[in-house]
Design an enzyme around this catalytic site. Structure first.
Site, PDB file in Angstrom:
ATOM      1  N   LYS A 134       0.871  -1.237  -0.146  1.00 47.72           N
ATOM      2  CA  LYS A 134       0.104   0.066   0.006  1.00 47.72           C
ATOM      3  C   LYS A 134       0.815   1.261  -0.175  1.00 47.72           C
ATOM      4  CE  LYS A 134      -3.827   2.362   2.518  1.00 47.72           C
ATOM      5  NZ  LYS A 134      -4.762   2.428   3.622  1.00 47.72           N
ATOM      6  N   HIS A 285     -10.841 -24.099 -37.801  1.00 54.62           N
ATOM      7  CA  HIS A 285     -12.127 -23.773 -37.079  1.00 54.62           C
ATOM      8  C   HIS A 285     -12.339 -24.780 -35.842  1.00 54.62           C
ATOM      9  CE1 HIS A 285     -12.889 -20.464 -39.594  1.00 54.62           C
ATOM     10  NE2 HIS A 285     -12.854 -21.185 -40.690  1.00 54.62           N
TER      11      HIS A 285
END
Length: 528
Positions: A134, A285
């Site tokens: 932090k 595909h």
């Protein structure tokens, strides 16, 4: 400058501490780490001396103290923060080196007890990591040994860490905490709690699917677009990708992989990995349009290409053996999007030097590559996720149940196993004709099994391949005899299907009437 060191994995920590000491950094440490550094002749201050409070509860409480978190969280550019530190005799901590209790490794061990799992949940470590991360503008937070070299390099170069490195370390720290908490949640929410069985030696029963599913991935790259050009996309990999998986591959040349390239490449790679002998798989595909085994890569490719030369145009090609010059020259005559193999000879690489757009992927295969697969499969649905164990079922000859009067020949049985393996990678409804270790016709992705059978025949005819005396694999049962009649009319003499239909006997009678062999596998391979 002061550094607080508290690590479970002590790999490289002595060397790091020596470098820090040489740079004039004061060392603070905890428990076993402090002892190790002191034994190596390094001046180190134990955390208990800093806090004025001894470690307690078997080390569960040692860094949860204002003199630790105050030193990590205080903003150096805020006078009120610095005044508070001075008033309470708290020194700043500028560098935190922490790695957490090995929770993931502990619960991965066979026979891990609930007590061992709980004891390996780190509390103080994550709390310090969050505090330092932090306050990244003032504190460097190091959570992995791979970061040591960069930290020392910057300290040696300028005597401090750059904003860029401190921010990157902070992001990595929060990522690590997320991974750690996710692992704890996954484990605990999978435990079937039974109070009457609790003991120090209790190995809990665990559900296959946890009450909360937390999965972590690391971005490999942003992609130009998704399945279509108006969609955005990125490629992510598992935190620890399995050896021999697509995510471990290295692109040797060619354009950047696209979303569709990656999806099709994975289909081809997973299919080719399922064969023990030299094999080639061509995918278009997401469906195999040609699969074959051969004495070498060239033979395997030549056979696979024959199945459907039209669909192979612009396809994805995968080999499970290194590509040599002969195979490379054959493949180079066609338009190929991606070519994958465990390796490429120098001569093979030379063949593709002039084809700069062809994407060459090298994926090292482990010795047991056929068994290296994902354990869990996922599918995103509206506001949710489907999870299932992966379809890793392998069919053996002993699993086949011959249900017709006619018995398959040894050659037909061999081809049936090949066809069944291919069918597992073909979108449902899947019908696969095979002969002599190659696909002869593939019908995929149709709403009707009958249409898949017809399409497979049409494709074989277009490729000028005879389906006489072929075998057929159907990924699910024939609900009526009409599908069987289509494949037999095309020339099939032996059929593998799961069985399990209300009309099984009708289909068996039809096979006997047509004089063909049929086997039941007892398992289906839907692939949607």
């Amino acid at each position: 400058m002061k550094a607080l060191i508290s690590v479970s994995d002590k790999t490289g920590i002595v060397e790091l501490a020596r470098d820090l000491h040489a740079l004039g950094v004061g060392l603070i440490s905890t428990g076993g780490t402090a002892k190790l550094l002191a034994e190596q002749g390094l001046p180190v201050t134990e955390v208990a001396e800093v806090t004025g409070f001894p470690e307690m509860l078997d080390g569960r409480v040692k860094t949860l103290h204002p003199k630790v978190h105050g030193g990590l969280l205080a903003r150096r550019d805020t006078p009120e923060h610095m005044a508070a530190l001075k008033a309470h005799h708290i020194d700043t901590i500028d560098l935190l080196i922490v790695n957490l209790y090995p929770f993931e490794a502990t619960v991965a061990k066979p026979g891990c007890t609930l007590a061992d799992a709980i004891e390996n949940i780190d509390i103080g470590g994550p709390a310090m990591v969050r505090s330092a991360a932090k306050n990244w503008k003032d504190v460097g937070i190091v959570t992995d040994a791979s970061q040591y070299a960069d930290v020392i390099a910057e300290l040696k170069a300028s005597g401090k860490l750059s904003d860029k490195l401190r921010f990157a370390l902070s992001v990595a720290a929060f990522n690590r905490i997320s991974q750690y908490d996710g692992a704890i949640s996954n484990y605990l929410s999978s435990v079937n709690f039974e109070a009457d069985k609790l003991s120090e030696t209790y190995v809990p029963e665990r559900a296959q699917f946890s009450g909360q599913f937390n999965e972590q991935y690391v971005k490999v790259q942003d992609l130009r677009y998704g399945e279509n050009s108006h969609q955005q996309a990125a490629w992510y990999r598992d935190l620890a990708p399995a050896a021999g998986s697509l995510a471990t591959g290295v692109q040797l040349q060619g354009k950047e992989l696209s979303y569709n390239n990656i999806a099709d490449a994975d289909a081809a790679w997973e299919c080719v990995k399922s064969f023990e002998t030299s094999a080639c798989v061509i995918v278009k595909h997401a469906n195999p349009c040609g699969v074959a085994v051969g004495a070498n890569p060239l033979e395997a490719y030549s056979k696979a290409f024959q199945t459907d030369p039209t669909s192979a145009f612009g396809g994805i090609i995968a080999f499970n053996r290194p590509v040599d010059k002969a195979a490379a020259e054959a493949v180079s005559k066609q338009f190929v999007e991606v070519l994958m193999a465990p390796d490429f000879s120098a001569e093979a690489l030379d063949v593709f030097k002039s084809k700069v757009n062809v994407r060459l992927m090298k994926i090292a295969l482990p010795a047991n590559y056929g068994n290296v697969r994902n354990a869990i499969e996922t599918k995103r649905v509206g506001s949710g996720l489907l999870l299932q164990s992966a379809d890793n079922h392998e069919l053996a000859l002993a699993d086949l149940k011959i249900v017709t009067v006619k018995q398959p020949s040894p050659e037909e049985l061999h081809d049936l196993l090949f066809a069944w393996k291919v069918a597992k990678f073909v979108k449902s409804n899947a019908i696969v004709f095979c002969k002599n270790g190659m696909t002869m016709g593939v019908g995929a992705g149709q709403m009707s099994r009958l249409d898949s059978a017809r399409i497979a025949s049409i494709k074989a005819e277009a490729a000028k391949l005879s389906l006489q005396h072929t075998v057929v694999a159907s990924d699910a049962f024939f609900p009526f005899r009409d599908g069987l009649d289509v494949v037999v009319d095309a020339g099939a003499t032996c059929v593998a299907q799961p069985g399990g239909s209300m009309r099984d006997q009708e289909v068996i009678d039809a096979a006997n009437e047509r004089g063909v062999a049929m086997v039941f596998t007892g398992v289906r391979h839907f692939r949607h």
